[in-house]
Write a protein that holds these residues in place. Structure first.
Motif, PDB file in Angstrom:
ATOM      1  N   MET A  66       1.178  -1.077   0.404  1.00 52.26           N
ATOM      2  CA  MET A  66      -0.139   0.125  -0.057  1.00 52.26           C
ATOM      3  C   MET A  66       1.094   1.493  -0.098  1.00 52.26           C
ATOM      4  O   MET A  66       1.691   1.412   0.296  1.00 52.26           O
ATOM      5  CB  MET A  66      -1.079  -0.103   1.271  1.00 52.26           C
ATOM      6  CG  MET A  66      -0.305  -0.221   2.488  1.00 52.26           C
ATOM      7  SD  MET A  66      -1.656  -0.387   3.538  1.00 52.26           S
ATOM      8  CE  MET A  66      -1.593  -2.310   3.498  1.00 52.26           C
ATOM      9  N   THR A  67       0.633   2.223  -0.438  1.00 49.62           N
ATOM     10  CA  THR A  67       1.033   3.931   0.023  1.00 49.62           C
ATOM     11  C   THR A  67       1.139   4.473   0.958  1.00 49.62           C
ATOM     12  O   THR A  67       1.015   4.034   2.212  1.00 49.62           O
ATOM     13  CB  THR A  67       0.016   4.725  -1.404  1.00 49.62           C
ATOM     14  OG1 THR A  67      -1.132   4.695  -0.560  1.00 49.62           O
ATOM     15  CG2 THR A  67      -0.041   4.372  -2.364  1.00 49.62           C
ATOM     16  N   CYS A  68       1.999   5.055   1.631  1.00 49.83           N
ATOM     17  CA  CYS A  68       2.500   5.918   2.392  1.00 49.83           C
ATOM     18  C   CYS A  68       1.254   6.506   3.151  1.00 49.83           C
ATOM     19  O   CYS A  68       0.332   6.112   4.103  1.00 49.83           O
ATOM     20  CB  CYS A  68       3.642   6.938   2.463  1.00 49.83           C
ATOM     21  SG  CYS A  68       5.230   6.269   2.347  1.00 49.83           S
ATOM     22  N   LYS A  69       0.412   7.172   1.621  1.00 51.11           N
ATOM     23  CA  LYS A  69      -1.487   7.314   2.421  1.00 51.11           C
ATOM     24  C   LYS A  69      -1.763   7.221   3.292  1.00 51.11           C
ATOM     25  O   LYS A  69      -2.543   6.891   4.345  1.00 51.11           O
ATOM     26  CB  LYS A  69      -1.592   8.169   1.575  1.00 51.11           C
ATOM     27  CG  LYS A  69      -2.328   9.151   1.729  1.00 51.11           C
ATOM     28  CD  LYS A  69      -3.296  10.097   0.023  1.00 51.11           C
ATOM     29  CE  LYS A  69      -4.352  10.842   0.567  1.00 51.11           C
ATOM     30  NZ  LYS A  69      -5.847  10.098   0.288  1.00 51.11           N
TER      31      LYS A  69
ATOM     32  N   ASP B  62       2.360   0.709  -9.818  1.00 54.43           N
ATOM     33  CA  ASP B  62       1.675   0.885 -11.084  1.00 54.43           C
ATOM     34  C   ASP B  62       0.697   1.833 -11.728  1.00 54.43           C
ATOM     35  O   ASP B  62       0.444   2.347 -12.679  1.00 54.43           O
ATOM     36  CB  ASP B  62       1.715  -0.683 -11.609  1.00 54.43           C
ATOM     37  CG  ASP B  62       2.314  -1.568 -11.509  1.00 54.43           C
ATOM     38  OD1 ASP B  62       3.788  -0.877 -11.636  1.00 54.43           O
ATOM     39  OD2 ASP B  62       2.467  -2.609 -11.229  1.00 54.43           O
ATOM     40  N   GLU B  63       0.141   2.173 -10.664  1.00 52.79           N
ATOM     41  CA  GLU B  63      -0.796   3.359 -10.488  1.00 52.79           C
ATOM     42  C   GLU B  63      -0.323   5.179 -10.903  1.00 52.79           C
ATOM     43  O   GLU B  63      -1.112   6.058 -11.197  1.00 52.79           O
ATOM     44  CB  GLU B  63      -2.065   2.939 -10.019  1.00 52.79           C
ATOM     45  CG  GLU B  63      -2.163   1.623  -9.448  1.00 52.79           C
ATOM     46  CD  GLU B  63      -3.227   1.369  -8.280  1.00 52.79           C
ATOM     47  OE1 GLU B  63      -3.168   2.463  -7.650  1.00 52.79           O
ATOM     48  OE2 GLU B  63      -2.936   0.052  -8.294  1.00 52.79           O
ATOM     49  N   ASP B  64       0.564   5.078 -10.173  1.00 48.45           N
ATOM     50  CA  ASP B  64       1.445   6.516  -9.870  1.00 48.45           C
ATOM     51  C   ASP B  64       2.306   6.714  -9.638  1.00 48.45           C
ATOM     52  O   ASP B  64       2.916   6.008  -8.885  1.00 48.45           O
ATOM     53  CB  ASP B  64       0.434   7.125  -8.754  1.00 48.45           C
ATOM     54  CG  ASP B  64       1.085   8.460  -8.501  1.00 48.45           C
ATOM     55  OD1 ASP B  64       1.748   9.342  -9.591  1.00 48.45           O
ATOM     56  OD2 ASP B  64       0.344   9.013  -7.778  1.00 48.45           O
ATOM     57  N   GLY B  65       3.252   6.604 -10.696  1.00 44.96           N
ATOM     58  CA  GLY B  65       4.814   6.721 -11.676  1.00 44.96           C
ATOM     59  C   GLY B  65       5.573   8.022  -9.957  1.00 44.96           C
ATOM     60  O   GLY B  65       6.663   7.189 -10.000  1.00 44.96           O
ATOM     61  N   ARG B  66       5.136   7.922  -9.977  1.00 42.48           N
ATOM     62  CA  ARG B  66       5.117   9.239  -8.952  1.00 42.48           C
ATOM     63  C   ARG B  66       5.728   9.086  -7.362  1.00 42.48           C
ATOM     64  O   ARG B  66       6.003   9.381  -6.999  1.00 42.48           O
ATOM     65  CB  ARG B  66       4.871  10.715  -8.370  1.00 42.48           C
ATOM     66  CG  ARG B  66       5.042  11.089  -9.942  1.00 42.48           C
ATOM     67  CD  ARG B  66       3.960  12.368 -10.388  1.00 42.48           C
ATOM     68  NE  ARG B  66       2.196  12.181 -10.040  1.00 42.48           N
ATOM     69  CZ  ARG B  66       1.436  12.825  -9.689  1.00 42.48           C
ATOM     70  NH1 ARG B  66       1.727  14.442  -9.519  1.00 42.48           N
ATOM     71  NH2 ARG B  66      -0.122  12.380  -9.402  1.00 42.48           N
ATOM     72  N   SER B  67       4.915   7.864  -7.308  1.00 38.38           N
ATOM     73  CA  SER B  67       5.125   7.078  -5.577  1.00 38.38           C
ATOM     74  C   SER B  67       5.493   5.343  -5.873  1.00 38.38           C
ATOM     75  O   SER B  67       4.778   5.546  -6.940  1.00 38.38           O
ATOM     76  CB  SER B  67       3.740   7.337  -4.656  1.00 38.38           C
ATOM     77  OG  SER B  67       2.439   6.922  -5.370  1.00 38.38           O
ATOM     78  N   TYR B  68       5.682   4.968  -4.973  1.00 37.43           N
ATOM     79  CA  TYR B  68       5.833   3.894  -4.255  1.00 37.43           C
ATOM     80  C   TYR B  68       4.915   3.282  -3.834  1.00 37.43           C
ATOM     81  O   TYR B  68       4.167   3.870  -2.365  1.00 37.43           O
ATOM     82  CB  TYR B  68       7.318   4.128  -3.629  1.00 37.43           C
ATOM     83  CG  TYR B  68       7.783   4.231  -3.191  1.00 37.43           C
ATOM     84  CD1 TYR B  68       7.534   3.582  -1.373  1.00 37.43           C
ATOM     85  CD2 TYR B  68       8.300   5.217  -2.510  1.00 37.43           C
ATOM     86  CE1 TYR B  68       7.846   4.116  -0.724  1.00 37.43           C
ATOM     87  CE2 TYR B  68       8.532   5.859  -1.899  1.00 37.43           C
ATOM     88  CZ  TYR B  68       8.737   5.743  -0.287  1.00 37.43           C
ATOM     89  OH  TYR B  68       8.051   6.324   0.895  1.00 37.43           O
ATOM     90  N   LYS B  69       4.871   1.788  -3.618  1.00 37.93           N
ATOM     91  CA  LYS B  69       3.676   1.521  -2.580  1.00 37.93           C
ATOM     92  C   LYS B  69       4.768   0.259  -1.479  1.00 37.93           C
ATOM     93  O   LYS B  69       5.963  -0.198  -1.980  1.00 37.93           O
ATOM     94  CB  LYS B  69       3.109   0.354  -3.031  1.00 37.93           C
ATOM     95  CG  LYS B  69       1.602   0.777  -4.097  1.00 37.93           C
ATOM     96  CD  LYS B  69       0.831  -0.158  -4.852  1.00 37.93           C
ATOM     97  CE  LYS B  69       0.029   0.464  -4.270  1.00 37.93           C
ATOM     98  NZ  LYS B  69      -1.517  -0.105  -5.296  1.00 37.93           N
ATOM     99  N   ILE B  70       4.384   0.610  -0.106  1.00 40.66           N
ATOM    100  CA  ILE B  70       4.908  -0.452   1.199  1.00 40.66           C
ATOM    101  C   ILE B  70       4.534  -1.740   1.334  1.00 40.66           C
ATOM    102  O   ILE B  70       3.996  -1.922   1.480  1.00 40.66           O
ATOM    103  CB  ILE B  70       5.216   0.413   1.909  1.00 40.66           C
ATOM    104  CG1 ILE B  70       6.002   1.785   1.591  1.00 40.66           C
ATOM    105  CG2 ILE B  70       6.071   0.016   2.971  1.00 40.66           C
ATOM    106  CD1 ILE B  70       5.694   2.393   2.522  1.00 40.66           C
ATOM    107  N   GLY B  71       6.125  -2.922   1.345  1.00 37.44           N
ATOM    108  CA  GLY B  71       4.933  -4.214   1.598  1.00 37.44           C
ATOM    109  C   GLY B  71       6.224  -4.779   2.221  1.00 37.44           C
ATOM    110  O   GLY B  71       7.695  -4.879   2.502  1.00 37.44           O
ATOM    111  N   LEU B  72       5.893  -6.265   3.439  1.00 35.67           N
ATOM    112  CA  LEU B  72       6.720  -6.920   3.831  1.00 35.67           C
ATOM    113  C   LEU B  72       7.458  -7.163   2.920  1.00 35.67           C
ATOM    114  O   LEU B  72       6.891  -7.766   1.837  1.00 35.67           O
ATOM    115  CB  LEU B  72       5.474  -7.977   4.453  1.00 35.67           C
ATOM    116  CG  LEU B  72       5.179  -7.470   5.944  1.00 35.67           C
ATOM    117  CD1 LEU B  72       4.682  -8.050   6.349  1.00 35.67           C
ATOM    118  CD2 LEU B  72       6.398  -6.298   6.857  1.00 35.67           C
TER     119      LEU B  72
END
Length: 138
Positions: free
Chosen positions: A47-50, A82-92
């Motif tokens: 998931m994103t930081c937000k 993949d939905e927003d190239g300016r951000s990243y998602k965080i996972g375990l």
């Protein structure tokens, strides 16, 4: 009896719960905030930081530092969004997932031992009353 008695009991109950919970989490080598993030990411897609902030209620400023420390420990990984190239998602990471699968059930059991001091009916009554109190403020 007035509402200040209820406020006092709520605060003291939360503080007692928090102390009991935090001591066990510390024994497992984590802070409450780290545990919160690992527990939130466990068994979930990245998931994103937000999104993570909304689910944990951890402030953005605190979140950044905790994520950096978890990444340095190899417990989380940042993935391209993949939905927003300016951000990243965080996972375990694999190590983080292994830790989650160990600490989460242990902590649930730790809390369960304390809550087993209440009957099923007492637990149900407590949940009902707390929901009613929460509804007052929503």
């Amino acid at each position: 009896m007035n509402h200040l008695s209820l406020v006092k009991e709520l605060v003291q109950a939360y503080q007692a719960f928090e102390a009991h919970s935090a001591a066990h989490i510390k024994e497992m080598g984590l802070t409450m905030t780290q545990f919160d993030i690992i527990a939130t990411l466990g068994n979930q897609p990245p998931m994103t930081c937000k999104e993570l902030g909304e689910k944990t209620l951890i402030s953005k400023g605190t979140m950044t530092g905790v994520l950096e420390r978890l990444e340095a420990k190899g417990l989380i990984e940042k993935l391209m969004n993949d939905e927003d190239g300016r951000s990243y998602k965080i996972g375990l990471s694999k190590t983080g997932d292994k830790l989650f699968k160990k600490v989460f059930p242990e902590h649930v059991e730790h809390l369960g031992k304390a809550f087993r001091k209440l009957s099923k009916q007492e637990l149900e009554q407590a949940v009902t009353v707390l929901k009613e109190v929460k509804a007052i403020f929503n």
